[in-house]
Design a protein around this motif. Structure first.
Motif, PDB file in Angstrom:
ATOM      1  N   UNK A  27       0.832  -1.205   0.000  1.00  0.00           N
ATOM      2  CA  UNK A  27       0.000   0.000   0.000  1.00  0.00           C
ATOM      3  C   UNK A  27       0.868   1.256   0.000  1.00  0.00           C
ATOM      4  N   UNK A  28       1.964   1.208   0.772  1.00  0.00           N
ATOM      5  CA  UNK A  28       2.877   2.355   0.838  1.00  0.00           C
ATOM      6  C   UNK A  28       3.551   2.584  -0.512  1.00  0.00           C
ATOM      7  N   UNK A 155      10.448   2.214  -2.850  1.00  0.00           N
ATOM      8  CA  UNK A 155      10.104   1.365  -3.986  1.00  0.00           C
ATOM      9  C   UNK A 155       9.059   2.098  -4.824  1.00  0.00           C
ATOM     10  N   UNK A 156       8.079   2.681  -4.137  1.00  0.00           N
ATOM     11  CA  UNK A 156       7.052   3.439  -4.846  1.00  0.00           C
ATOM     12  C   UNK A 156       7.618   4.646  -5.565  1.00  0.00           C
ATOM     13  N   UNK A 157       8.531   5.376  -4.896  1.00  0.00           N
ATOM     14  CA  UNK A 157       9.145   6.528  -5.540  1.00  0.00           C
ATOM     15  C   UNK A 157       9.951   6.131  -6.763  1.00  0.00           C
ATOM     16  N   UNK A 292      19.390   3.077  -3.735  1.00  0.00           N
ATOM     17  CA  UNK A 292      19.960   3.856  -2.628  1.00  0.00           C
ATOM     18  C   UNK A 292      18.966   4.061  -1.500  1.00  0.00           C
ATOM     19  N   UNK A 293      17.746   4.481  -1.812  1.00  0.00           N
ATOM     20  CA  UNK A 293      16.795   4.792  -0.749  1.00  0.00           C
ATOM     21  C   UNK A 293      16.278   3.548  -0.044  1.00  0.00           C
ATOM     22  N   UNK A 294      15.982   2.502  -0.809  1.00  0.00           N
ATOM     23  CA  UNK A 294      15.495   1.292  -0.146  1.00  0.00           C
ATOM     24  C   UNK A 294      16.561   0.672   0.742  1.00  0.00           C
ATOM     25  N   UNK A 295      17.823   0.635   0.288  1.00  0.00           N
ATOM     26  CA  UNK A 295      18.891   0.103   1.133  1.00  0.00           C
ATOM     27  C   UNK A 295      19.135   1.017   2.327  1.00  0.00           C
TER      28      UNK A 295
END
Length: 447
Positions: A27-28, A155-157, A292-295
């Motif tokens: 959902x996020x 992931x969404x971004x 980068x952001x997910x890690x």
């Protein structure tokens, strides 16, 4: 030797709990796709609606964050009393339909109202999810659970940039697209339908497969019923720990300002300074955000748990300080170099460390407050964080570009100035917040 019951095995493995984390993360993912897709389509939307950077920033930041922020408190109050999965499901369906409505907007006002709808719907997700996770996981697992959920945002971004890049590339030679029942539409309008409507299926998945967990640590009134604190009582709790929450709320809000600044304006920066096509920008930034952001979110959650095991009671705030220090140089410098490869090489660590506050700020809010106040206190943080980080931050970049530099090509300098300001305040507030957080935990008997 006694055998374990299926229930005991399930509880030990936390299989169902991790399923809930996964679905909420899904959902996020959709929430960030729906809010972030606008940034990549800045140039065609500005052209068709004849908007300035400042007007576009109001669509991307203020319209979304204003109602996302203020609707969070009443929705969180409901989440502290009623079924959290049902509240989340309604919110997901609402924002998904509002995203599709962005696609039929003909002018600034219509788009502004549709973005308000996106913000209202998304306000239901995180406070209720945070509250559920705190009831499902022990403190030593909470950092990782929140981190995995938070990974969904990036992931969404990243997917938003990739999908946006693909659709723009696919439709780049078309002036309009024929849509059944709606007639001729611009490619950017079709994109809103493609990313918005699938979210309704996610809402159904949540409503049908997730049950509200039992609330832990509940206080009973004189009649033996669950005591449900009012919003006034939540504010009294905040007043008792005002130094802690002042540093936490504002410190992580300025941290978020840096993150949202980069997510919102980096596409425009690369298109304007390096002449990248929107599709190429989307592919490149999609990969950066996904990696980068997910890690960064995962490592931030791991760092909180590692610091907690080492005996640091202020682990969530301390992890935020470490992340802000790591972010400082690359977040300011990536717009000031002359080579594209060097800029991207600096953007990647900036995005990595900019993701640390996602699990850090959340874990702190779930540890200190009583159970029945957690959603409300989380919603108040999201109110302040989104107004400062998303609403004010994205608009300040536009105002610096339009008013100070008076040149759209100078958006990179606006990003650097804002990031320098925000990071300085982040470090000042969170370093002080570590001590205040430790004192609050002692006051509540949690250490």
């Amino acid at each position: 030797m006694t055998s374990k019951t299926p229930t005991e095995v399930t509880r030990k493995s936390y299989a169902y709990e991790w399923y809930v984390v996964t679905v909420c993360m899904l959902a996020y993912i959709f929430s960030f796709i729906d809010r972030q897709i606008l940034a990549l389509m800045i140039e065609p939307i500005k052209h068709d609606m004849q908007l300035s950077d400042t007007q576009f920033s109001l669509l991307h930041g203020l319209a979304f964050s204003l109602f996302y922020a203020f609707m969070g408190m009443p929705i969180a109050l409901l989440a502290d009393k009623f079924s959290r999965p049902k509240i989340i499901a309604i919110g997901v369906a609402f924002w998904s339909l509002a995203t599709a409505l962005c696609g039929v907007s003909k002018n600034f006002l219509q788009m502004f109202m549709a973005r308000i709808g996106v913000g209202i719907g998304e306000a239901a997700l995180s406070p209720a999810t945070y509250s559920m996770l705190s009831d499902m996981f022990p403190r030593e697992k909470l950092g990782r659970a929140v981190a995995i959920y938070s990974i969904g945002s990036f992931i969404g971004g990243g997917v938003a940039f990739l999908i946006g890049g693909y659709v723009i590339d696919l439709l780049k030679n078309l002036d309009s697209v024929a849509v059944p029942l709606l007639g001729e539409m611009r490619p950017w309008q079709v994109t809103f339908f493609l990313v918005g409507l699938p979210g309704v299926l996610v809402a159904l998945l949540i409503a049908l497969t997730i049950r509200d967990p039992a609330r832990k640590g509940l206080k009973l009134d004189a009649a033996g019923k669950v005591h449900a604190p009012s919003m006034k009582q939540a504010f009294k709790f905040l007043a008792v720990h005002r130094k802690t929450f002042f540093c936490h709320y504002l410190g992580f809000s300025f941290y978020a300002m840096t993150l949202f600044c980069m997510l919102s304006w980096t596409p425009a920066f690369y298109m304007r300074k390096f002449g990248l096509a929107p599709s190429d920008t989307g592919y490149m930034l999609g990969i950066v955000v996904l990696l980068a952001n997910t890690s960064g979110v995962f490592c931030g959650g791991w760092l909180i748990d590692w610091l907690a095991k080492k005996g640091y009671s202020d682990a969530p705030i301390r992890a935020g300080v470490i992340g802000a220090i790591g972010m400082a140089v690359p977040a300011i410098a990536f717009t000031q170099v002359s080579e594209l490869w060097m800029s991207v090489a600096l953007l990647a660590p900036a995005m990595f460390f900019a993701s640390f506050p996602m699990p850090a700020s959340t874990a702190a809010m779930q540890i200190l407050p009583p159970n029945q106040m957690r959603a409300q206190i989380s919603a108040l943080f999201l109110l302040i964080s989104n107004l400062i980080g998303l609403g004010l931050g994205t608009t300040l970049v536009a105002l610096l570009t339009d008013r100070l530099f008076q040149n759209p090509a100078m958006v990179g300098s606006s990003i650097s100035l804002l990031n320098a300001f925000a990071i300085a305040f982040t470090l000042l507030l969170l370093i002080k917040g570590c001590r205040h957080f430790r004192e609050s935990l002692k006051h509540e008997g949690l250490t």
